[in-house]
Design an enzyme around this catalytic site. Sequence first.
Site, PDB file in Angstrom:
ATOM      1  N   ASP A 146      -4.989  15.373  20.656  1.00 35.62           N
ATOM      2  CA  ASP A 146      -3.445  14.878  20.383  1.00 35.62           C
ATOM      3  C   ASP A 146      -3.107  15.275  19.169  1.00 35.62           C
ATOM      4  O   ASP A 146      -1.761  15.094  18.754  1.00 35.62           O
ATOM      5  CB  ASP A 146      -3.526  13.016  20.847  1.00 35.62           C
ATOM      6  CG  ASP A 146      -2.827  12.483  21.887  1.00 35.62           C
ATOM      7  OD1 ASP A 146      -2.811  13.839  22.961  1.00 35.62           O
ATOM      8  OD2 ASP A 146      -2.982  11.670  22.743  1.00 35.62           O
TER       9      ASP A 146
ATOM     10  N   ASP B 129       1.307  -1.150   0.479  1.00 34.33           N
ATOM     11  CA  ASP B 129      -0.030   0.201   0.099  1.00 34.33           C
ATOM     12  C   ASP B 129       0.926   1.172  -0.178  1.00 34.33           C
ATOM     13  O   ASP B 129       0.626   2.023  -0.581  1.00 34.33           O
ATOM     14  CB  ASP B 129      -0.948   0.348   1.594  1.00 34.33           C
ATOM     15  CG  ASP B 129      -1.821  -1.329   1.148  1.00 34.33           C
ATOM     16  OD1 ASP B 129      -2.098  -1.078   0.219  1.00 34.33           O
ATOM     17  OD2 ASP B 129      -2.591  -1.378   2.208  1.00 34.33           O
TER      18      ASP B 129
END
Length: 305
Positions: free
Chosen positions: A182, A78
């Site tokens: 985050d 990928d």
Amino acid sequence: MPKVGIIFNDIKPAACEVADLWRQKLMDLGYPVQMATGAGGLLGYSRPERPLCHASIESLVPTGFDEGMLFAVVLGGDGTVLSAFRQVAPAGIPLLTVNTGHMGFLTEAYLNQMPQAIEQVLQGNYEIEDRAMVAVKLFHEERLIWEALCLNEMVIHREPLTSMCHFEVTVGHHSPVDIAADGVIISTPTGSTAYSLSAGGPVITPGVPVTQLTPICPHSLASRGLVFPDTELVSITSANPDPLVMVVDGNAGCYVLPGDRVQTQRALYPARFIRLRPPEFFRVLREKLGWGLPHIAKPTSVELP
């Protein structure tokens, strides 16, 4: 004869071997072949002492990959597919993706299927599926200093340790919102099954013209994922005094300094996938991620000993 391209992962011996083999086979059939490695689409990571590695979106197209190319074969996993589309999308070249990696979520065929796949494509017996890409741009004092195409997602987060960040996000003409998390992920429908899925975002079927914003570990019940039309331009600025890191498709990135602005919008260039059979997204979800597998039937009665 139209040209055929081969893009391969040059750090995988199997991909290199197969690339050389099929280069010769295609040339024996009379097709001129252009070769490139997936490394050409890896933009590299900036460092604090060298914060810029700017290459324009259109500059990554390999030599010889142009409108005279019928298609290109990608040999890798990928990551190589993502890199290859960053290289050839501006030239509009469709890609036949062949898995030599592990997951192969974005790939169409396996190595043992390659002879039949190549023959099918050369006979013109295939479809092309266009998938939306996102153009990511970084501005410093309103000057463009970094850009990249992404097929999966763009992520902004803090390093080296995970800690809370504040982001001001503006979608289109709507009022800015503050997200404490985050990090944040901007993903395409293709990328909804990648990092965004791991961060709790929904799966979006390809072809739906939307963009997805997913906070990473948000520190508020009010900060949740958002799906909106992909015609909307997104601007993200950081309210933190320290530099952040931006990563595109997991293999290209740069630092985002205080005051910098990240902008994303649907790219002019789609990723053109060659499909050997009509696309069936739920089948891929089931085979690669186990989505929708039937549950084991429960017994209708329990026999006591």
